[in-house]
Motif scaffolding. Sequence first.
Motif: not given
Length: 242
Positions: A144-158
Amino acid sequence: MQVLNRTLAAVTVLFVLSACTTNTTPSPNATATRAAAPAPTATQTAPAPTPQPATPAILAATTLAEATPSATPALASTPSAAPTACAAKATPAQTEGPYYLANPPAKDSLVEPGMAGTRVTLRGRVFDLQCRPIAGAKVDVWQADAAGAYDLKGYRLRGVTTADAVGAYSMATIRPGLYPGRTSHIHVKVWLPNGKTLTTQVYFPGVAANNTDGIYDAALLAAMSQAADGSEIAELNFFVAP
Ligand SMILES: [Fe+2]
């Protein structure tokens, strides 16, 4: 006639005597031969020293033969020393969760310009259960990012990085934020070159939500330190049975 007979007799006697003399002549030769017989004895004595040098040769071979097995444990003790230096207990597997995306990009930093969050480098080594490094293991990270959200549309933080010859991996990222029901964590899949996979998570010490989400495992706590640039280093080794 009598004179002739006596002469013949005399000649015969002389001949016999001569023959006897001739026969006795070889006698010394035979004696010489017999005398030569001891020579072989001397020859037999002579080889005696030969076996003596042969004996050290055999001993030398034995020494080599003994040295070889003793060298083998020495070699075997080298890898056996490694497990003493590190725990050979398998890293616990954890749930993959609902947010994994297959085929992440190969990279060693998930940080993007302007990305919020405390910089942290997740690093460590990949070993088998005898603490032998697993070169070429893929360490697949998502979070997850710093706000606790996953990028489910792309590969940010993956992204996925590859362990080097000593099994070392490193992925620059940020501290993941909390989301409902979970403590701060980074998801990891370790892909071994033989296809075996470990799916697990990495946790951070000192996070208030640890021990309250029912998934957290203290065995997966990273060892924290600070890099020269002031960013964090979170270190965790993975032990995977090939
Ligand atoms: Fe998660």
